[in-house]
Scaffold this active site. Structure first.
Site, mmCIF file in Angstrom:
data_model
loop_
_atom_site.group_PDB
_atom_site.id
_atom_site.type_symbol
_atom_site.label_atom_id
_atom_site.label_comp_id
_atom_site.label_asym_id
_atom_site.label_seq_id
_atom_site.Cartn_x
_atom_site.Cartn_y
_atom_site.Cartn_z
ATOM 1 N N GLU A 191 0.807 -1.235 0.000
ATOM 2 C CA GLU A 191 0.000 0.000 0.000
ATOM 3 C C GLU A 191 0.838 1.282 0.000
ATOM 4 O OE1 GLU A 191 -2.681 -0.456 3.305
ATOM 5 O OE2 GLU A 191 -3.502 -2.319 2.533
ATOM 6 N N GLU A 306 -6.598 -10.596 -1.282
ATOM 7 C CA GLU A 306 -7.408 -10.396 -0.072
ATOM 8 C C GLU A 306 -8.898 -10.303 -0.416
ATOM 9 O OE1 GLU A 306 -5.853 -7.099 2.237
ATOM 10 O OE2 GLU A 306 -3.776 -7.636 1.808
HETATM 11 O O1 G3I Z 1 -3.691 -7.437 18.776
HETATM 12 C C1 G3I Z 1 -4.742 -6.722 19.405
HETATM 13 C C2 G3I Z 1 -5.233 -7.483 20.570
HETATM 14 O O2 G3I Z 1 -4.207 -7.578 21.518
HETATM 15 C C3 G3I Z 1 -6.467 -6.778 21.133
HETATM 16 O O3 G3I Z 1 -7.018 -7.580 22.129
HETATM 17 C C4 G3I Z 1 -7.515 -6.552 20.053
HETATM 18 C C5 G3I Z 1 -8.692 -5.764 20.569
HETATM 19 O O4 G3I Z 1 -9.431 -5.232 19.493
HETATM 20 O O5 G3I Z 1 -6.928 -5.840 19.000
HETATM 21 C C6 G3I Z 1 -5.882 -6.584 18.398
HETATM 22 O O6 G3I Z 1 -5.356 -5.983 17.296
HETATM 23 C C7 G3I Z 1 -6.200 -5.889 16.167
HETATM 24 C C8 G3I Z 1 -5.709 -6.849 15.086
HETATM 25 O O7 G3I Z 1 -6.425 -6.624 13.903
HETATM 26 C C9 G3I Z 1 -5.870 -8.307 15.478
HETATM 27 O O8 G3I Z 1 -7.205 -8.614 15.640
HETATM 28 C C10 G3I Z 1 -6.086 -4.455 15.689
HETATM 29 O O9 G3I Z 1 -6.715 -3.617 16.649
HETATM 30 C C11 G3I Z 1 -6.766 -4.320 14.354
HETATM 31 O O10 G3I Z 1 -6.481 -3.010 13.860
HETATM 32 C C12 G3I Z 1 -6.202 -5.326 13.389
HETATM 33 O O11 G3I Z 1 -6.886 -5.172 12.182
HETATM 34 C C13 G3I Z 1 -6.280 -5.799 11.070
HETATM 35 C C14 G3I Z 1 -5.869 -4.722 10.063
HETATM 36 O O12 G3I Z 1 -5.404 -5.334 8.881
HETATM 37 C C15 G3I Z 1 -4.718 -3.878 10.575
HETATM 38 O O13 G3I Z 1 -3.562 -4.660 10.735
HETATM 39 C C16 G3I Z 1 -7.310 -6.738 10.465
HETATM 40 O O14 G3I Z 1 -7.528 -7.824 11.362
HETATM 41 C C17 G3I Z 1 -6.787 -7.263 9.151
HETATM 42 O O15 G3I Z 1 -7.808 -8.001 8.512
HETATM 43 C C18 G3I Z 1 -6.389 -6.110 8.246
HETATM 44 O O16 G3I Z 1 -5.861 -6.631 7.052
HETATM 45 C C19 G3I Z 1 -5.508 -5.652 6.075
HETATM 46 C C20 G3I Z 1 -4.300 -6.166 5.360
HETATM 47 O O17 G3I Z 1 -3.264 -6.435 6.259
HETATM 48 C C21 G3I Z 1 -3.845 -5.171 4.290
HETATM 49 N N1 G3I Z 1 -4.918 -4.850 3.394
HETATM 50 C C22 G3I Z 1 -6.151 -4.390 4.025
HETATM 51 C C23 G3I Z 1 -6.619 -5.415 5.045
HETATM 52 C C24 G3I Z 1 -7.926 -4.993 5.663
HETATM 53 O O18 G3I Z 1 -7.757 -3.801 6.389
#
Ligand code: G3I
Length: 445
Positions: A191, A306
């Protein structure tokens, strides 16, 4: 004969054509030589009984028949790996094992997950994913090595213009180096294009750009090539699927970026088109097809990395959602899978029970009626949705089978073990020396 032994009208037409060409035997028309003994459905229901979806009827098996890879993002912590090596009754595990020929960690290989502190690494979840994939003969994609999001909290305090290059280099050496030879493809840079940031080159004003300038992209690819020469190094981005003015402009900048990298001899091998699509509004079309062909012209493969379909703006109940989502899968995959440089399609999760679209509380994810989204091939109960069948049909019709006479000779899941591994050509033999370190050889098209 069970209803599931019969071919659908579409399958019959296709089988008839292949019989006419001498590719399949006439028994194919009865559905007998492709669907010998169906493994039992693990979660039986009337609609599932009508059409099988495991073993030879799985996405994985259908993709293998046409030389494509199909798979999904997975959460290693949710995977059940019995220590005795036996089967798990966990439905999430069964779907990931039985439907995917290629896996990617949804979050576990991002900086924030791997780097709790500047000097420590947490490889446990990623290691588990690789062990799982080795057990089930699956490929693994790496996601990702350099991204503006999900940097650990310490990064902003520690990173400076002086040390950013070595931070990036050490990270890539440690992570890509650890899994070297076991990764199908790495999302090296994720990205990096964001036109609203106003730069002439379209690049995002990310922390990496601020620290290292636009050369950080090239650096990341060079470090990755040194750490894992076997992996196909990939540039991955979103919102480049549609022919709207915004997405057309972004797609153009991505094309110019990868052309620049290619022209400079940077070891880029593929572009990932994320494919987070919407059920309502404009759909992908001719501009995307041309983009894929433009990438083919510079020898780049394409992975749909994705895929899912967001229904937050679509009124209606589950049936309406399912029909709309399936239509998007059908049209999108029908458009892009026939392009020969498209080699893989991964959904962003396998079941609606675990999707970022049902985890996010953002307005673009939450439905006004409060209902859960249904963006994936399996629903909250791990049963196949209409999107599953749309995806499987799209795979079937994407290109000619690679070894048509061997379709019926492919290893079948033994009855009673609905997610037994399929042999992927070139997979390491379980238990042999070096298992887990030898990358499976992708089938040649
Ligand atoms: O790790 C913490 C955990 O400790 C806590 O208990 C929990 C509470 O909400 O949050 C956890 O972190 C979250 C993580 O996902 C794991 O569930 C983050 O807040 C959350 O922001 C994170 O979201 C991910 C996002 O990327 C950011 O990394 C999504 O699951 C994931 O599906 C999404 O994937 C992205 C790709 O990497 C790139 N392209 C877009 C795609 C969708 O946004």
């Amino acid at each position: 004969m069970r209803r599931s032994d019969w071919l659908t009208r579409r399958e019959f037409g296709r089988a008839a054509a292949l019989v006419g060409m001498g590719v399949l035997g006439p028994l194919s028309l009865l559905g007998r030589d492709r669907k010998k003994k169906l493994p039992p459905d693990t979660l039986p229901s009337p609609q599932v009984e009508a059409r099988g979806f495991v073993g030879p009827d799985s996405l994985r098996s259908h993709a293998q028949a046409v030389g494509l890879f199909v798979g999904c993002a997975a959460v290693p912590e949710l995977l059940d790996m019995p220590l005795d090596g036996g089967s798990s009754s966990d439905p999430y595990t069964q779907r990931v094992a039985g439907q995917a020929g290629i896996l990617v960690a949804e979050n576990s290989m991002k900086w924030s997950a791997l780097r709790p502190s500047p000097s420590t690494y947490n490889f446990a979840p990623a290691d588990k994913l690789f062990a799982f994939a080795a057990r089930y003969g699956q490929l693994v994609r790496g996601h990702n090595l350099c991204w503006h999001e999900q940097l650990p909290a310490w990064f902003a305090q520690v990173a400076t213009q002086d040390n950013a290059r070595s931070l990036l280099e050490q990270h890539i050496q440690s992570v890509a180096g650890r899994y070297a030879g076991r990764v199908h493809s790495w999302d090296v840079v994720n990205e990096a294009v964001h036109i609203p940031d106003g730069r002439a080159d379209g690049l995002r004003n990310s922390p990496w750009l601020q620290l290292l300038g636009p050369g950080y992209i090239e650096m990341a690819f060079q470090f990755a090539a040194l750490a894992d020469p076997a992996a196909k190094l990939t540039y991955n981005d979103y919102d480049i699927e549609l022919d709207t003015p915004e997405q057309t402009a972004k797609r153009g900048q991505v094309l110019m970026l990868v052309r620049r990298l290619h022209a400079r001899g940077v070891p880029i091998r593929a572009v990932g088109i994320q494919s987070h699509l919407q059920a309502s509004g404009p759909q992908p079309g001719a501009g995307l097809k041309q983009f894929i062909r433009d990438l083919a012209a510079i020898d780049l493969e394409v992975y749909l990395t994705e895929l899912d379909v967001n229904t937050h703006a679509l009124p209606g109940g589950p049936d309406v959602q399912d029909a709309a989502v399936a239509a998007v899968y059908k049209n999108y995959l029908g458009l892009v899978l026939p392009e020969p440089n498209v080699k893989a399609v991964l959904t962003w999760g396998i079941s609606d029970a675990h999707t970022w679209l049902n985890q996010s509380r953002q307005s673009w994810a939450v439905r006004p009626d409060g209902a859960r989204q249904r963006p994936l091939p399996f629903d909250d109960m791990y049963l196949p949705t209409a999107a599953f069948f749309a995806m499987r049909d799209a795979l079937d019709f994407s290109r000619m089978p690679i070894m048509p006479n061997d379709i019926t000779a492919q290893p079948q899941a033994p009855v009673g073990d609905p997610y037994a591994p399929f042999a992927v050509p070139g997979s390491p033999v379980p238990g042999s020396p070096g298992t887990g370190n030898t990358p499976p050889t992708p089938p040649q098209l």
